[in-house]
Design an enzyme around this catalytic site. Sequence first.
Site, PDB file in Angstrom:
ATOM      1  N   ASN A  12       0.868  -1.171   0.000  1.00 15.90           N
ATOM      2  CA  ASN A  12       0.000   0.000   0.000  1.00 15.90           C
ATOM      3  C   ASN A  12       0.911   1.229   0.000  1.00 15.90           C
ATOM      4  OD1 ASN A  12      -1.799   2.051   0.520  1.00 15.90           O
ATOM      5  ND2 ASN A  12      -2.382   1.350   2.574  1.00 15.90           N
ATOM      6  N   LYS A  14       0.223   4.249  -0.367  1.00 10.54           N
ATOM      7  CA  LYS A  14      -0.413   5.453   0.176  1.00 10.54           C
ATOM      8  C   LYS A  14      -0.148   6.653  -0.750  1.00 10.54           C
ATOM      9  CE  LYS A  14      -0.350   3.353   4.683  1.00 10.54           C
ATOM     10  NZ  LYS A  14      -0.338   3.511   6.123  1.00 10.54           N
ATOM     11  N   HIS A  97      -9.722   1.499   4.447  1.00 10.74           N
ATOM     12  CA  HIS A  97      -8.481   1.632   5.232  1.00 10.74           C
ATOM     13  C   HIS A  97      -8.745   2.591   6.398  1.00 10.74           C
ATOM     14  CE1 HIS A  97      -4.415   2.769   6.363  1.00 10.74           C
ATOM     15  NE2 HIS A  97      -4.019   1.662   5.765  1.00 10.74           N
ATOM     16  N   GLU A  99      -7.141   4.964   7.509  1.00 15.84           N
ATOM     17  CA  GLU A  99      -6.884   6.377   7.181  1.00 15.84           C
ATOM     18  C   GLU A  99      -8.071   6.983   6.433  1.00 15.84           C
ATOM     19  OE1 GLU A  99      -3.050   5.712   5.381  1.00 15.84           O
ATOM     20  OE2 GLU A  99      -2.221   5.256   7.355  1.00 15.84           O
ATOM     21  N   GLU A 167      -5.774  -4.527  10.429  1.00 11.32           N
ATOM     22  CA  GLU A 167      -4.745  -3.513  10.657  1.00 11.32           C
ATOM     23  C   GLU A 167      -5.058  -2.758  11.948  1.00 11.32           C
ATOM     24  OE1 GLU A 167      -2.705  -2.489   6.694  1.00 11.32           O
ATOM     25  OE2 GLU A 167      -4.385  -1.136   6.929  1.00 11.32           O
ATOM     26  N   GLY A 173       2.128   2.523  10.718  1.00  9.62           N
ATOM     27  CA  GLY A 173       3.107   3.596  10.556  1.00  9.62           C
ATOM     28  C   GLY A 173       3.775   4.023  11.846  1.00  9.62           C
ATOM     29  N   SER A 213       3.081  -1.922  10.335  1.00  4.55           N
ATOM     30  CA  SER A 213       4.524  -2.006  10.574  1.00  4.55           C
ATOM     31  C   SER A 213       5.097  -3.394  10.304  1.00  4.55           C
ATOM     32  CB  SER A 213       4.865  -1.530  11.994  1.00  4.55           C
ATOM     33  OG  SER A 213       4.436  -0.191  12.175  1.00  4.55           O
TER      34      SER A 213
END
Length: 254
Positions: A12, A14, A97, A99, A167, A173, A213
Amino acid sequence: MARDRRFLIAGNWKMNGLLKDGVDLAKAVAAGADGRKAELLVCPPATLIKSVADAVQGTAVAVGGQDSHYENEGAYTGDVSPVMLKDLGCSYVILGHSERRAYHGESDEEVKAKAEAAHAAGLVAIICVGETEQQRDAGETLPVISTQIYGSVPEGATPQNTVIAYEPVWAIGTGRTATPEQAQDVHDHIRTYGMATYGPDNWEGVRILYGGSMKPGNAAELLSQPDVDGGLIGGASLKAEDFLAIADAADALM
Ligand code: PGA
Protein backbone atom coordinates in the site's frame (compact mmCIF):
# COMPACT_ATOMS: atom_id res chain seq x y z
CA MET A 1 1.83 -26.88 -0.49
CA ALA A 2 1.38 -26.86 3.23
CA ARG A 3 -1.11 -23.99 3.17
CA ASP A 4 -4.55 -24.04 1.57
CA ARG A 5 -4.57 -20.28 1.19
CA ARG A 6 -1.93 -18.68 -1.01
CA PHE A 7 -0.07 -15.83 0.66
CA LEU A 8 -0.84 -12.36 -0.68
CA ILE A 9 1.91 -9.79 -0.18
CA ALA A 10 0.33 -6.40 -0.91
CA GLY A 11 2.05 -3.03 -0.96
CA ASN A 12 0.00 0.00 0.00
CA TRP A 13 2.04 2.91 -1.29
CA LYS A 14 -0.41 5.45 0.18
CA MET A 15 0.14 9.06 -1.05
CA ASN A 16 3.75 8.50 -2.07
CA GLY A 17 5.62 8.68 -5.32
CA LEU A 18 5.98 10.86 -8.38
CA LEU A 19 5.89 9.31 -11.83
CA LYS A 20 9.52 8.27 -12.06
CA ASP A 21 9.72 6.89 -8.49
CA GLY A 22 6.58 4.84 -9.00
CA VAL A 23 7.68 3.32 -12.28
CA ASP A 24 11.16 2.56 -10.90
CA LEU A 25 9.69 0.92 -7.81
CA ALA A 26 7.22 -1.11 -9.84
CA LYS A 27 9.97 -2.32 -12.17
CA ALA A 28 12.19 -3.27 -9.24
CA VAL A 29 9.35 -5.27 -7.68
CA ALA A 30 8.58 -6.94 -11.01
CA ALA A 31 12.25 -7.87 -11.41
CA GLY A 32 11.98 -9.94 -8.24
CA ALA A 33 8.58 -11.46 -8.94
CA ASP A 34 9.45 -14.40 -11.14
CA GLY A 35 8.96 -17.89 -9.81
CA ARG A 36 7.39 -16.82 -6.52
CA LYS A 37 4.87 -18.88 -4.60
CA ALA A 38 3.32 -15.86 -2.88
CA GLU A 39 1.12 -13.53 -4.91
CA LEU A 40 2.47 -9.98 -5.22
CA LEU A 41 0.32 -6.87 -5.42
CA VAL A 42 1.18 -3.18 -5.53
CA CYS A 43 -1.38 -0.44 -4.83
CA PRO A 44 0.00 2.91 -6.05
CA PRO A 45 -1.74 6.27 -5.74
CA ALA A 46 -4.37 6.79 -8.44
CA THR A 47 -2.09 9.08 -10.45
CA LEU A 48 0.44 6.26 -10.95
CA ILE A 49 -1.85 3.33 -11.65
CA LYS A 50 -1.67 3.45 -15.43
CA SER A 51 2.11 3.82 -15.55
CA VAL A 52 2.63 1.12 -12.94
CA ALA A 53 0.23 -1.24 -14.70
CA ASP A 54 2.17 -0.72 -17.94
CA ALA A 55 5.49 -1.25 -16.15
CA VAL A 56 4.46 -4.59 -14.64
CA GLN A 57 2.44 -5.87 -17.58
CA GLY A 58 3.27 -9.49 -18.40
CA THR A 59 4.87 -10.07 -14.97
CA ALA A 60 3.42 -11.78 -11.92
CA VAL A 61 2.76 -8.47 -10.14
CA ALA A 62 -0.89 -7.44 -9.78
CA VAL A 63 -2.02 -3.82 -9.44
CA GLY A 64 -4.71 -2.37 -7.19
CA GLY A 65 -6.29 0.92 -6.22
CA GLN A 66 -6.35 2.39 -2.70
CA ASP A 67 -10.03 3.34 -2.76
CA SER A 68 -12.96 3.41 -5.16
CA HIS A 69 -16.45 4.86 -5.19
CA TYR A 70 -19.74 3.00 -4.81
CA GLU A 71 -20.93 4.42 -8.13
CA ASN A 72 -19.32 3.76 -11.49
CA GLU A 73 -19.69 7.34 -12.74
CA GLY A 74 -21.32 10.63 -11.93
CA ALA A 75 -20.96 13.96 -10.18
CA TYR A 76 -18.41 12.96 -7.52
CA THR A 77 -15.54 15.41 -7.88
CA GLY A 78 -12.17 13.92 -7.07
CA ASP A 79 -13.34 10.33 -6.81
CA VAL A 80 -12.36 7.26 -8.78
CA SER A 81 -14.75 4.46 -9.64
CA PRO A 82 -14.19 0.70 -9.66
CA VAL A 83 -14.76 0.35 -13.41
CA MET A 84 -12.12 3.05 -13.94
CA LEU A 85 -9.63 1.04 -11.90
CA LYS A 86 -10.52 -2.10 -13.81
CA ASP A 87 -10.11 -0.24 -17.07
CA LEU A 88 -6.51 0.67 -16.16
CA GLY A 89 -5.57 -2.92 -15.39
CA CYS A 90 -6.32 -3.18 -11.67
CA SER A 91 -7.52 -6.45 -10.23
CA TYR A 92 -7.74 -5.34 -6.58
CA VAL A 93 -8.85 -2.33 -4.56
CA ILE A 94 -8.20 -1.52 -0.89
CA LEU A 95 -11.39 -0.34 0.83
CA GLY A 96 -12.10 1.06 4.27
CA HIS A 97 -8.48 1.63 5.23
CA SER A 98 -8.36 3.22 8.69
CA GLU A 99 -6.88 6.38 7.18
CA ARG A 100 -9.97 6.67 4.93
CA ARG A 101 -12.24 5.91 7.85
CA ALA A 102 -10.50 8.53 10.04
CA TYR A 103 -9.74 11.33 7.54
CA HIS A 104 -12.68 10.91 5.17
CA GLY A 105 -15.29 9.78 7.67
CA GLU A 106 -15.98 6.51 5.85
CA SER A 107 -18.55 4.40 7.63
CA ASP A 108 -18.98 0.64 7.55
CA GLU A 109 -22.07 1.17 5.43
CA GLU A 110 -20.16 3.17 2.84
CA VAL A 111 -17.35 0.62 2.76
CA LYS A 112 -19.89 -2.12 2.15
CA ALA A 113 -21.46 -0.20 -0.74
CA LYS A 114 -17.99 0.36 -2.21
CA ALA A 115 -17.18 -3.34 -1.86
CA GLU A 116 -20.40 -4.29 -3.66
CA ALA A 117 -19.54 -1.96 -6.52
CA ALA A 118 -15.97 -3.29 -6.63
CA HIS A 119 -17.28 -6.86 -6.83
CA ALA A 120 -19.68 -5.91 -9.59
CA ALA A 121 -16.77 -4.38 -11.52
CA GLY A 122 -14.80 -7.60 -11.18
CA LEU A 123 -12.30 -6.33 -8.61
CA VAL A 124 -11.17 -8.16 -5.50
CA ALA A 125 -11.97 -5.95 -2.50
CA ILE A 126 -9.39 -5.82 0.29
CA ILE A 127 -11.60 -4.71 3.16
CA CYS A 128 -9.72 -3.25 6.12
CA VAL A 129 -10.69 -3.50 9.78
CA GLY A 130 -8.84 -2.71 12.98
CA GLU A 131 -9.22 -1.37 16.48
CA THR A 132 -7.74 1.80 17.98
CA GLU A 133 -5.42 1.65 20.94
CA GLN A 134 -8.17 2.94 23.19
CA GLN A 135 -10.52 0.17 22.06
CA ARG A 136 -7.83 -2.45 22.65
CA ASP A 137 -7.07 -1.10 26.12
CA ALA A 138 -10.79 -1.22 26.93
CA GLY A 139 -10.91 -4.91 25.95
CA GLU A 140 -13.19 -4.15 22.98
CA THR A 141 -11.00 -5.45 20.17
CA LEU A 142 -12.99 -8.51 19.14
CA PRO A 143 -16.46 -6.90 19.26
CA VAL A 144 -15.16 -3.88 17.35
CA ILE A 145 -13.77 -6.18 14.66
CA SER A 146 -17.02 -8.18 14.43
CA THR A 147 -19.02 -4.98 14.02
CA GLN A 148 -16.70 -3.75 11.27
CA ILE A 149 -16.81 -7.07 9.43
CA TYR A 150 -20.59 -7.31 9.69
CA GLY A 151 -21.03 -3.71 8.60
CA SER A 152 -18.41 -3.57 5.83
CA VAL A 153 -18.43 -6.97 4.13
CA PRO A 154 -21.24 -7.52 1.61
CA GLU A 155 -23.24 -10.71 1.54
CA GLY A 156 -21.83 -11.96 -1.74
CA ALA A 157 -18.29 -12.12 -0.34
CA THR A 158 -16.27 -15.18 -1.37
CA PRO A 159 -12.58 -16.12 -1.31
CA GLN A 160 -12.47 -15.11 -5.00
CA ASN A 161 -13.70 -11.56 -4.55
CA THR A 162 -12.76 -10.62 -0.99
CA VAL A 163 -9.65 -10.30 1.15
CA ILE A 164 -9.73 -8.96 4.72
CA ALA A 165 -6.88 -6.88 6.12
CA TYR A 166 -6.58 -6.73 9.89
CA GLU A 167 -4.75 -3.51 10.66
CA PRO A 168 -4.66 -2.44 14.29
CA VAL A 169 -4.72 1.35 14.07
CA TRP A 170 -2.08 1.67 16.79
CA ALA A 171 0.37 -0.37 14.67
CA ILE A 172 0.05 1.54 11.39
CA GLY A 173 3.11 3.60 10.56
CA THR A 174 4.13 3.63 14.21
CA GLY A 175 6.83 0.98 14.17
CA ARG A 176 4.77 -0.89 16.76
CA THR A 177 3.64 -4.27 15.51
CA ALA A 178 1.05 -6.61 16.94
CA THR A 179 2.72 -9.65 18.42
CA PRO A 180 2.19 -12.82 16.38
CA GLU A 181 -0.17 -14.00 19.14
CA GLN A 182 -2.21 -10.79 19.09
CA ALA A 183 -2.48 -11.01 15.30
CA GLN A 184 -3.43 -14.69 15.32
CA ASP A 185 -6.09 -14.09 18.01
CA VAL A 186 -7.85 -11.50 15.88
CA HIS A 187 -7.37 -13.41 12.62
CA ASP A 188 -8.82 -16.52 14.21
CA HIS A 189 -11.77 -14.43 15.40
CA ILE A 190 -12.30 -13.03 11.89
CA ARG A 191 -12.20 -16.55 10.47
CA THR A 192 -14.68 -17.92 13.00
CA TYR A 193 -17.00 -14.93 12.95
CA GLY A 194 -16.98 -14.79 9.14
CA MET A 195 -17.69 -18.50 8.77
CA ALA A 196 -20.67 -18.17 11.10
CA THR A 197 -21.97 -15.06 9.34
CA TYR A 198 -21.25 -15.70 5.66
CA GLY A 199 -21.13 -19.50 5.65
CA PRO A 200 -18.05 -21.72 5.91
CA ASP A 201 -17.83 -22.33 2.15
CA ASN A 202 -17.82 -18.60 1.47
CA TRP A 203 -15.32 -17.78 4.15
CA GLU A 204 -12.85 -20.50 5.02
CA GLY A 205 -10.75 -19.65 1.97
CA VAL A 206 -10.92 -15.87 2.43
CA ARG A 207 -7.41 -14.56 2.93
CA ILE A 208 -6.82 -12.46 6.01
CA LEU A 209 -3.81 -10.15 5.78
CA TYR A 210 -2.02 -8.52 8.68
CA GLY A 211 -1.06 -4.85 8.32
CA GLY A 212 0.75 -2.49 10.67
CA SER A 213 4.52 -2.01 10.57
CA MET A 214 5.18 -5.34 8.88
CA LYS A 215 8.81 -5.42 7.75
CA PRO A 216 11.50 -7.92 6.80
CA GLY A 217 12.50 -8.39 10.45
CA ASN A 218 9.06 -9.41 11.72
CA ALA A 219 7.35 -10.84 8.64
CA ALA A 220 8.31 -14.49 9.13
CA GLU A 221 6.90 -14.75 12.64
CA LEU A 222 3.65 -13.00 11.70
CA LEU A 223 3.20 -15.03 8.50
CA SER A 224 3.86 -18.29 10.30
CA GLN A 225 0.58 -17.90 12.23
CA PRO A 226 -2.05 -20.27 10.84
CA ASP A 227 -4.65 -17.58 10.02
CA VAL A 228 -2.26 -14.91 8.72
CA ASP A 229 -2.46 -15.26 4.95
CA GLY A 230 -0.25 -12.39 3.92
CA GLY A 231 0.50 -8.76 4.62
CA LEU A 232 -0.74 -5.29 3.72
CA ILE A 233 2.47 -3.35 3.86
CA GLY A 234 2.79 0.44 3.93
CA GLY A 235 6.21 1.90 4.72
CA ALA A 236 8.22 -1.21 3.85
CA SER A 237 6.52 -1.49 0.45
CA LEU A 238 8.24 1.71 -0.72
CA LYS A 239 11.60 -0.07 -0.92
CA ALA A 240 11.59 -2.95 -3.39
CA GLU A 241 14.29 -4.73 -1.42
CA ASP A 242 12.22 -4.73 1.80
CA PHE A 243 9.00 -5.62 0.04
CA LEU A 244 10.65 -8.54 -1.73
CA ALA A 245 12.30 -9.67 1.51
CA ILE A 246 8.81 -9.95 3.03
CA ALA A 247 7.75 -11.97 -0.02
CA ASP A 248 10.80 -14.20 0.53
CA ALA A 249 9.61 -14.84 4.09
CA ALA A 250 6.19 -15.86 2.74
CA ASP A 251 7.70 -18.10 0.07
CA ALA A 252 9.80 -19.88 2.68
CA LEU A 253 6.58 -20.80 4.54
CA MET A 254 4.73 -22.21 1.54
P1 PGA B 1 2.56 0.46 7.65
O1 PGA B 1 1.15 0.67 6.96
O2 PGA B 1 3.14 -0.84 7.11
O3 PGA B 1 3.38 1.66 7.21
O4 PGA B 1 2.34 0.40 9.11
C1 PGA B 1 0.28 -0.40 6.72
C2 PGA B 1 -1.03 0.09 6.14
O5 PGA B 1 -1.53 1.10 6.64
O6 PGA B 1 -1.59 -0.50 5.20
